[in-house]
Design a protein around this motif. Structure first.
Motif, PDB file in Angstrom:
ATOM      1  N   GLU A 131      41.115  45.635  10.581  1.00 36.61           N
ATOM      2  CA  GLU A 131      41.390  45.086   9.676  1.00 36.61           C
ATOM      3  C   GLU A 131      40.211  45.716   7.701  1.00 36.61           C
ATOM      4  O   GLU A 131      40.941  44.778   7.051  1.00 36.61           O
ATOM      5  N   LYS A 168      42.958  43.888   5.102  1.00 39.63           N
ATOM      6  CA  LYS A 168      42.324  43.971   3.983  1.00 39.63           C
ATOM      7  C   LYS A 168      42.556  43.853   2.206  1.00 39.63           C
ATOM      8  O   LYS A 168      43.379  43.264   1.470  1.00 39.63           O
ATOM      9  N   ARG A 195      46.594  43.454   1.262  1.00 41.62           N
ATOM     10  CA  ARG A 195      46.419  42.669   0.823  1.00 41.62           C
ATOM     11  C   ARG A 195      45.869  42.070  -0.081  1.00 41.62           C
ATOM     12  O   ARG A 195      46.633  41.830  -1.745  1.00 41.62           O
ATOM     13  N   GLU A 196      44.561  42.587  -0.702  1.00 40.98           N
ATOM     14  CA  GLU A 196      44.078  42.578  -1.983  1.00 40.98           C
ATOM     15  C   GLU A 196      44.280  43.566  -3.391  1.00 40.98           C
ATOM     16  O   GLU A 196      44.771  42.249  -4.296  1.00 40.98           O
TER      17      GLU A 196
END
Ligand code: B1M
Length: 207
Positions: free
Chosen positions: A156, A160, A163-164
């Motif tokens: 995860e 993340k 994406r960030e």
């Protein structure tokens, strides 16, 4: 000589026996997937079961892993030969804190066999390493494997971070404790329960 003998030889930790039995089965025309599923992988499940029941300990798991790896080496040329058309670039590794690499190696070999360019980062791979290598190699998909429930959260963290950072790299997760629900929950683009399924998912993600 049978696939059951391969299973027994893994559970008896006999590297030499596993190597020669797998070689003999291949030469006699037995399907590779049969050798894998009912011989090598099924035997590792039995080893895991015996560990859970307190009959085996870490050294036994390690010896069985060596035997299984011996068998996989025999199968490697068959698993990684195949489609020569380049399909896409894959970064693969076992996530931070996790040292299990047999399933990840299998996925890696089958991806190569399917024509993907594969960069295998090994085990205990952190988010920065996954992302830096993916950028450097202009990869299409980052594939993360985990066998421990305690290391799944690192998947995860990586999803993340991708994406960030606004990166368009796809992510795929897998390994015994990983489910479709978990993959959806963390926002991974794909998941698979086994190595052939991982290849199918990679094809879909790179189509
Ligand atoms: Co470990 N271990 N182990 N171990 N080990 C398990 C995973 C465990 C389930 C055993 C048990 O309790 N029954 C348990 C985890 C429990 C949990 O988290 N819920 C466990 C434990 C507890 C531990 C230690 C913590 C033990 C200790 O030290 N007290 C420790 C942790 C070390 C660490 O990682 N930090 C540990 C250590 C080890 C060894 C080093 C001794 C050894 C690994 C050697 C190696 O990999 N080089 C080992 C082994 C061998 C096992 C078992 C017995 C076998 C794993 C295996 O290779 N299976 C395992 C029990 C089990 O799984 N039944 C167990 C065969 C392999 C082909 O299957 O990896 O599942 P697998 O891969 C599959 C699919 O999952 C899928 O494709 C493959 C099949 O086609 N797949 C993907 C895998 N990655 C994928 C990625 C994808 C898609 C599909 O996309 C990206």
């Amino acid at each position: 000589m049978s696939v059951q003998d391969i299973y027994d030889a893994v559970v008896e930790f006999s590297v030499d026996k596993v190597v020669s039995l797998v070689d003999a089965e291949v030469k006699s025309g037995t399907d590779v997937s049969e050798i894998l599923s009912n011989g090598l992988i099924a035997a590792m499940d039995e080893v895991g079961q015996r560990y859970s029941e307190g009959e085996f300990f870490v050294p036994e798991m390690l010896m069985a892993a060596k035997a299984m790896k011996g068998g996989l080496e025999v199968l490697k040329p068959l698993l990684s030969q195949g489609d020569s058309d380049k399909k896409g670039t894959i970064i693969i590794g076992t996530v931070k804190g996790d040292l299990h690499d047999i399933g990840k190696n299998l996925v890696s070999m089958m991806m190569e066999g399917a024509g993907f360019e594969v960069y295998d980062l090994g085990v205990d791979v952190d988010t920065d390493k996954f992302i830096a290598t993916a950028k450097e190699k202009n990869a299409d998909v980052i594939c993360m494997s985990a066998l421990l429930t305690t290391t799944m959260p690192f998947m995860e963290v990586t999803v993340k971070a991708i994406r960030e950072q606004g990166l368009s790299i796809k992510t795929m997760v897998g390994g015994a404790p990983v489910s479709e629900d978990f993959a959806n929950k963390i926002g991974a683009d794909g998941w698979s329960t086994d190595a052939p399924g991982a290849v199918e998912t990679a094809r879909r993600l790179t189509a």
